[in-house]
Design an enzyme around this catalytic site. Sequence first.
Site, PDB file in Angstrom:
ATOM      1  N   ASP A 229       0.825  -1.205   0.000  1.00  0.00           N
ATOM      2  CA  ASP A 229       0.000   0.000   0.000  1.00  0.00           C
ATOM      3  C   ASP A 229       0.865   1.263   0.000  1.00  0.00           C
ATOM      4  O   ASP A 229       1.831   1.361   0.758  1.00  0.00           O
ATOM      5  CB  ASP A 229      -0.874   0.052   1.253  1.00  0.00           C
ATOM      6  CG  ASP A 229      -1.751  -1.180   1.434  1.00  0.00           C
ATOM      7  OD1 ASP A 229      -1.313  -2.290   1.088  1.00  0.00           O
ATOM      8  OD2 ASP A 229      -2.882  -1.013   1.932  1.00  0.00           O
ATOM      9  N   HIS A 231      -1.085   4.446  -0.507  1.00  0.00           N
ATOM     10  CA  HIS A 231      -2.112   5.303   0.102  1.00  0.00           C
ATOM     11  C   HIS A 231      -1.839   6.798  -0.027  1.00  0.00           C
ATOM     12  O   HIS A 231      -1.865   7.539   0.953  1.00  0.00           O
ATOM     13  CB  HIS A 231      -2.296   4.933   1.577  1.00  0.00           C
ATOM     14  CG  HIS A 231      -3.275   3.813   1.788  1.00  0.00           C
ATOM     15  ND1 HIS A 231      -4.577   3.857   1.340  1.00  0.00           N
ATOM     16  CD2 HIS A 231      -3.132   2.607   2.391  1.00  0.00           C
ATOM     17  CE1 HIS A 231      -5.199   2.746   1.660  1.00  0.00           C
ATOM     18  NE2 HIS A 231      -4.337   1.952   2.281  1.00  0.00           N
ATOM     19  N   ASP A 258      -4.152  -0.383  -3.315  1.00  0.00           N
ATOM     20  CA  ASP A 258      -4.297   0.736  -2.382  1.00  0.00           C
ATOM     21  C   ASP A 258      -3.290   1.838  -2.690  1.00  0.00           C
ATOM     22  O   ASP A 258      -2.504   2.260  -1.843  1.00  0.00           O
ATOM     23  CB  ASP A 258      -4.188   0.277  -0.926  1.00  0.00           C
ATOM     24  CG  ASP A 258      -5.490  -0.342  -0.424  1.00  0.00           C
ATOM     25  OD1 ASP A 258      -6.383  -0.634  -1.257  1.00  0.00           O
ATOM     26  OD2 ASP A 258      -5.632  -0.528   0.787  1.00  0.00           O
ATOM     27  N   ASP A 261      -6.303   7.168  -1.506  1.00  0.00           N
ATOM     28  CA  ASP A 261      -7.045   7.349  -0.251  1.00  0.00           C
ATOM     29  C   ASP A 261      -6.087   7.532   0.926  1.00  0.00           C
ATOM     30  O   ASP A 261      -4.933   7.129   0.912  1.00  0.00           O
ATOM     31  CB  ASP A 261      -7.990   6.176   0.040  1.00  0.00           C
ATOM     32  CG  ASP A 261      -9.287   6.256  -0.746  1.00  0.00           C
ATOM     33  OD1 ASP A 261      -9.645   7.359  -1.201  1.00  0.00           O
ATOM     34  OD2 ASP A 261      -9.955   5.214  -0.892  1.00  0.00           O
ATOM     35  N   ARG A 262      -6.662   8.114   1.975  1.00  0.00           N
ATOM     36  CA  ARG A 262      -5.932   8.406   3.214  1.00  0.00           C
ATOM     37  C   ARG A 262      -4.911   9.529   3.011  1.00  0.00           C
ATOM     38  O   ARG A 262      -5.098  10.629   3.494  1.00  0.00           O
ATOM     39  CB  ARG A 262      -5.243   7.163   3.782  1.00  0.00           C
ATOM     40  CG  ARG A 262      -6.198   6.057   4.190  1.00  0.00           C
ATOM     41  CD  ARG A 262      -6.880   6.386   5.491  1.00  0.00           C
ATOM     42  NE  ARG A 262      -7.618   5.238   6.019  1.00  0.00           N
ATOM     43  CZ  ARG A 262      -8.168   5.214   7.214  1.00  0.00           C
ATOM     44  NH1 ARG A 262      -8.086   6.260   8.017  1.00  0.00           N
ATOM     45  NH2 ARG A 262      -8.817   4.151   7.634  1.00  0.00           N
ATOM     46  N   ASN A 290      -8.524  -2.953  -2.079  1.00  0.00           N
ATOM     47  CA  ASN A 290      -9.897  -2.662  -1.663  1.00  0.00           C
ATOM     48  C   ASN A 290     -10.218  -1.172  -1.739  1.00  0.00           C
ATOM     49  O   ASN A 290     -11.394  -0.786  -1.795  1.00  0.00           O
ATOM     50  CB  ASN A 290     -10.149  -3.180  -0.242  1.00  0.00           C
ATOM     51  CG  ASN A 290      -9.264  -2.527   0.796  1.00  0.00           C
ATOM     52  OD1 ASN A 290      -8.033  -2.614   0.727  1.00  0.00           O
ATOM     53  ND2 ASN A 290      -9.860  -1.871   1.782  1.00  0.00           N
ATOM     54  N   HIS A 291      -9.189  -0.317  -1.767  1.00  0.00           N
ATOM     55  CA  HIS A 291      -9.439   1.125  -1.866  1.00  0.00           C
ATOM     56  C   HIS A 291      -9.551   1.610  -3.302  1.00  0.00           C
ATOM     57  O   HIS A 291      -9.835   2.801  -3.515  1.00  0.00           O
ATOM     58  CB  HIS A 291      -8.367   1.913  -1.126  1.00  0.00           C
ATOM     59  CG  HIS A 291      -8.663   2.071   0.328  1.00  0.00           C
ATOM     60  ND1 HIS A 291      -9.326   3.155   0.847  1.00  0.00           N
ATOM     61  CD2 HIS A 291      -8.420   1.245   1.374  1.00  0.00           C
ATOM     62  CE1 HIS A 291      -9.468   3.011   2.149  1.00  0.00           C
ATOM     63  NE2 HIS A 291      -8.920   1.856   2.498  1.00  0.00           N
ATOM     64  N   HIS A 339      -3.665  -8.385  -3.054  1.00  0.00           N
ATOM     65  CA  HIS A 339      -3.735  -7.308  -2.079  1.00  0.00           C
ATOM     66  C   HIS A 339      -4.156  -7.798  -0.699  1.00  0.00           C
ATOM     67  O   HIS A 339      -3.509  -7.493   0.302  1.00  0.00           O
ATOM     68  CB  HIS A 339      -4.711  -6.225  -2.547  1.00  0.00           C
ATOM     69  CG  HIS A 339      -4.828  -5.110  -1.553  1.00  0.00           C
ATOM     70  ND1 HIS A 339      -3.821  -4.197  -1.361  1.00  0.00           N
ATOM     71  CD2 HIS A 339      -5.796  -4.796  -0.650  1.00  0.00           C
ATOM     72  CE1 HIS A 339      -4.170  -3.355  -0.400  1.00  0.00           C
ATOM     73  NE2 HIS A 339      -5.361  -3.691   0.048  1.00  0.00           N
ATOM     74  N   ARG A 387     -12.219  -6.745  10.110  1.00  0.00           N
ATOM     75  CA  ARG A 387     -12.620  -5.561   9.354  1.00  0.00           C
ATOM     76  C   ARG A 387     -14.127  -5.513   9.105  1.00  0.00           C
ATOM     77  O   ARG A 387     -14.651  -4.473   8.703  1.00  0.00           O
ATOM     78  CB  ARG A 387     -11.921  -5.539   7.992  1.00  0.00           C
ATOM     79  CG  ARG A 387     -10.418  -5.493   8.071  1.00  0.00           C
ATOM     80  CD  ARG A 387      -9.827  -5.609   6.682  1.00  0.00           C
ATOM     81  NE  ARG A 387      -8.376  -5.764   6.729  1.00  0.00           N
ATOM     82  CZ  ARG A 387      -7.511  -4.764   6.670  1.00  0.00           C
ATOM     83  NH1 ARG A 387      -7.945  -3.523   6.567  1.00  0.00           N
ATOM     84  NH2 ARG A 387      -6.208  -4.985   6.708  1.00  0.00           N
ATOM     85  N   HIS A 414      -2.218  -4.715   2.476  1.00  0.00           N
ATOM     86  CA  HIS A 414      -3.512  -4.506   3.133  1.00  0.00           C
ATOM     87  C   HIS A 414      -3.452  -4.159   4.608  1.00  0.00           C
ATOM     88  O   HIS A 414      -4.414  -3.660   5.154  1.00  0.00           O
ATOM     89  CB  HIS A 414      -4.364  -5.778   2.916  1.00  0.00           C
ATOM     90  CG  HIS A 414      -5.818  -5.664   3.172  1.00  0.00           C
ATOM     91  ND1 HIS A 414      -6.577  -4.562   2.830  1.00  0.00           N
ATOM     92  CD2 HIS A 414      -6.698  -6.540   3.730  1.00  0.00           C
ATOM     93  CE1 HIS A 414      -7.842  -4.778   3.148  1.00  0.00           C
ATOM     94  NE2 HIS A 414      -7.936  -5.958   3.705  1.00  0.00           N
TER      95      HIS A 414
END
Length: 500
Positions: A229, A231, A258, A261-262, A290-291, A339, A387, A414
């Site tokens: 990730d 991010h 990923d 995001d964030r 997943n993002h 991922h 999660r 992840h």
Amino acid sequence: MPGMENGSSNASRAEEIKNQANEAFKAHKYGQAIDLYTQAIELNSQNAVYWANRSFAHTKLEEYGSAIQDATKAIEVDPKYSKGYYRRGAAYLAMGKFKEALKDFQQVKRISPSDPDATKKLKECEKAVMKLKFEEAISVPESERRSVADSIDYHTIDVEPQYSGARIEGDVFTLDFVKKMMDDFKNQKFLHKRYAFQIVLQMRDMLRALPSLVDIEVPDVSHLTVCGDVHGQFYDLINIFELNGLPSEENPYLFNGDFVDRGSFSVEVILTLFAFKCMCPSAIYLARGNHESKSMNKIYGFEGEVRSKLTETFVELFAEVFCYLPLAHVINQKVFVVHGGLFSVDGVKLSDIRAIDRFCEPPEEGLMCELLWSDPQPYPGRGPSKRGVGLSFGGDVTKRFLQDNNLDLVVRSHEVKDEGYEIEHDGKLITVFSAPNYCDQMGNKGAFIRFEAPDLKPNIVTFSAVPHPDVKPMAYANNFLLQSLFPSRRQAEKWLGVSF
């Protein structure tokens, strides 16, 4: 009486441990805080504060399923404890379950009618639910939906004479262009939307032609670098390239989902990765995380960032292109890279993954969901996901999957790890995470893995975060969610019952 004395002693000791947990939380040591809250709960399970505080710590680790369970327990212990409803509502919100979140925030308001924070959260949640209902009402069935790409002709977009940024000459993506673009990004300059459209539209065509499971062949004496990730942490991405070299045919990378995001430089990250892929398709491989989905991008900042830095049309275009990203890769028929993780059933073959119709938003169950969301667990078998999506799987599940498919190793991402990586399941599974000091608060290292052919022995390299401009994580996110997941110091003190 001895029983009463023991009960009083346990309660007193539990309170001491809770205070230690609060200190760990304050230091962003959320895993340690969870362990300490657990000890306090074991001594006194009838204190709703302990359950709610542990829920808060789970939320910080993105373990929203566990956060919901703990908040629900806090409510069971004390149905009038407003923080229990608040914590559960925040976790539902983080999962995009706005309707469930609304019910909890309504209850917070009933319990604490004069709390201005509760009033604000309820209004924001009501707005989110109304927007969701409106979007559902005007949505077009998938079969009737036209691609937004059909309405875009970047050739007709004029580039203003005063534009001094990177330019693509004709249809050829050169290394000079990519370097110039990256330098502009480092100086917080933007790429002209004509060239951004050109990059994303070319990626759309390239990704659509790929299978859901991509085979990568690394020749002998060559190597491949796998990153986890990122991010939206663009400046840490640049640091990876400085440490390990730019992507090229001789120095290929696999980025394992990923990308966005964030972090608040997600547009810069995704355009950089896409541009390298356009420049040289074999220089970089990209997997879906997943993002890379509408629901996550709507909540965690990418959608807002795209609107701010580009245009509304790009929001739709990125959402479509993300659906074309492959779900997994296999390196030299021996290393499976995905991922999230593995599956709720045994016997899944690589051919089953190749057969997945991935051109959609991620479903909430099934093979595609599990590839993007699942996590390893230290004990055998399978369990519910911390999660709230996917599942947890043990080393026995990993071993059987590898045996069934004649593979040697699973590499996944992840999950944030203190050292940037973790080796589990008797050495058969490695988690790699490449966003150091995640969200500017976790204090973790980042890592990447170099695989050298022919033996493909993983060589793990760790690195620390580098400085970046003063733009906070999730700066473009829904303000309501931002305050729920990244509260101010005062709010955190209020929710935990502790002064930091």
